[in-house]
Enzyme design. Structure first.
Site, PDB file in Angstrom:
ATOM      1  N   ASN A 105     -27.370 -19.923 -52.306  1.00 45.33           N
ATOM      2  CA  ASN A 105     -27.366 -18.688 -53.086  1.00 45.33           C
ATOM      3  C   ASN A 105     -28.361 -18.829 -54.227  1.00 45.33           C
ATOM      4  O   ASN A 105     -28.634 -19.937 -54.684  1.00 45.33           O
ATOM      5  CB  ASN A 105     -25.964 -18.433 -53.667  1.00 45.33           C
ATOM      6  N   LEU A 110     -17.316 -13.839 -52.197  1.00 47.33           N
ATOM      7  CA  LEU A 110     -16.868 -14.298 -50.876  1.00 47.33           C
ATOM      8  C   LEU A 110     -15.657 -15.213 -51.015  1.00 47.33           C
ATOM      9  O   LEU A 110     -15.593 -16.032 -51.929  1.00 47.33           O
ATOM     10  CB  LEU A 110     -18.010 -15.049 -50.191  1.00 47.33           C
ATOM     11  N   MET A 150     -24.391  -9.158 -53.225  1.00 47.27           N
ATOM     12  CA  MET A 150     -23.586  -8.898 -54.410  1.00 47.27           C
ATOM     13  C   MET A 150     -22.113  -8.674 -54.078  1.00 47.27           C
ATOM     14  O   MET A 150     -21.541  -7.636 -54.392  1.00 47.27           O
ATOM     15  CB  MET A 150     -24.149  -7.668 -55.155  1.00 47.27           C
ATOM     16  N   HIS A 205     -28.898 -17.500 -58.133  1.00 45.94           N
ATOM     17  CA  HIS A 205     -28.181 -16.871 -59.236  1.00 45.94           C
ATOM     18  C   HIS A 205     -29.135 -16.754 -60.429  1.00 45.94           C
ATOM     19  O   HIS A 205     -29.800 -17.728 -60.773  1.00 45.94           O
ATOM     20  CB  HIS A 205     -26.956 -17.718 -59.616  1.00 45.94           C
TER      21      HIS A 205
END
Ligand code: GRF
Length: 215
Positions: A111, A97, A94, A113
């Site tokens: 990732n 980046l 969380m 989501h």
């Protein structure tokens, strides 16, 4: 051996799902892949305990001890690179980046989501889906780019939104499918069935079918 590095911030249930599938299918022998380390930007993350209990290297790198986002991203990048990763898996990591980090692992970083991207990037996705009157919601696994929740989509899991749903019940329903979706995408990537090409995720029809999951 293909090295997997997993980044978390908390509970780590997606990490656990990937670990369980990798052990059940003996990925070390069958596809030559292994989880080398679990790294958290929050030292208190429950997933670090799970990693240790399973004999996996667990490292905390507290973002609060860095003066800027870029300095943290440089240190995190160096730490991740020290494991020579073939695949970096963001699983409930969380923290936004910067390109300092994302450029380094482009094409080999995923990732998950909790929304059907490109709908609802960012936070509070379940609440926003309910508010918008969506009848379906879900989760997306995508390649990580420098745009938040904006990289090439690889796989998606779809759940119904019920009239009685709260953000929490909807999140719980979605999480069950995340635990099927994420291990499947990780496996497909490690087997070379998914790759990033010209900003798009490339795969064959059978893989695309496998990575579209419906409740
Ligand atoms: C998941 O819902 C994921 O979609 C989001 O954060 C949550 C992580 O849960 N990015 P866990 O830490 O894997 O249990």
């Amino acid at each position: 051996m293909k090295n997997i590095v997993i980044l978390i911030s908390g509970r780590g249930s997606n990490f656990e799902a990937i670990l369980e599938r990798s052990r059940a299918e003996r990925w070390a022998e069958t596809i030559g892949a292994d989880i080398r380390a679990v790294i958290s930007n929050r030292p208190e993350a429950k997933g670090l305990v799970t990693a240790k209990q399973n004999g996996i290297e667990a490292v905390a790198l507290d973002h609060k001890t860095f003066a800027s986002r870029e300095e943290f991203d440089k240190a995190l990048g160096d730490l991740v690179a020290s494991y020579e990763p073939d695949l970096v898996v963001l699983a409930g990591f969380m923290r936004v980046l910067t390109p300092v980090f994302t450029d380094r692992f482009e094409g080999r970083m995923l990732n998950i989501h909790p929304a059907l991207l490109p709908l609802f990037p960012g936070l509070h996705t379940h609440e926003r889906a309910i508010e918008a009157g969506c009848r379906v919601h879900g989760s997306t696994v995508h390649f990580v780019s420098s745009v938040l929740d904006g990289g090439a989509i690889i796989g998606q899991a779809v759940v119904p939104v019920l009239p009685t749903d709260t953000p929490d019940t909807l999140a719980d329903r979605g999480l069950v499918l995340e635990h099927k979706l994420y291990p499947a995408v990780v496996k497909a990537f490690l087997e070379g069935r998914v790759r990033l090409e010209d900003g798009r995720a490339v795969m064959d029809d059978a893989t695309a079918r496998e990575l579209a999951i419906f409740a």
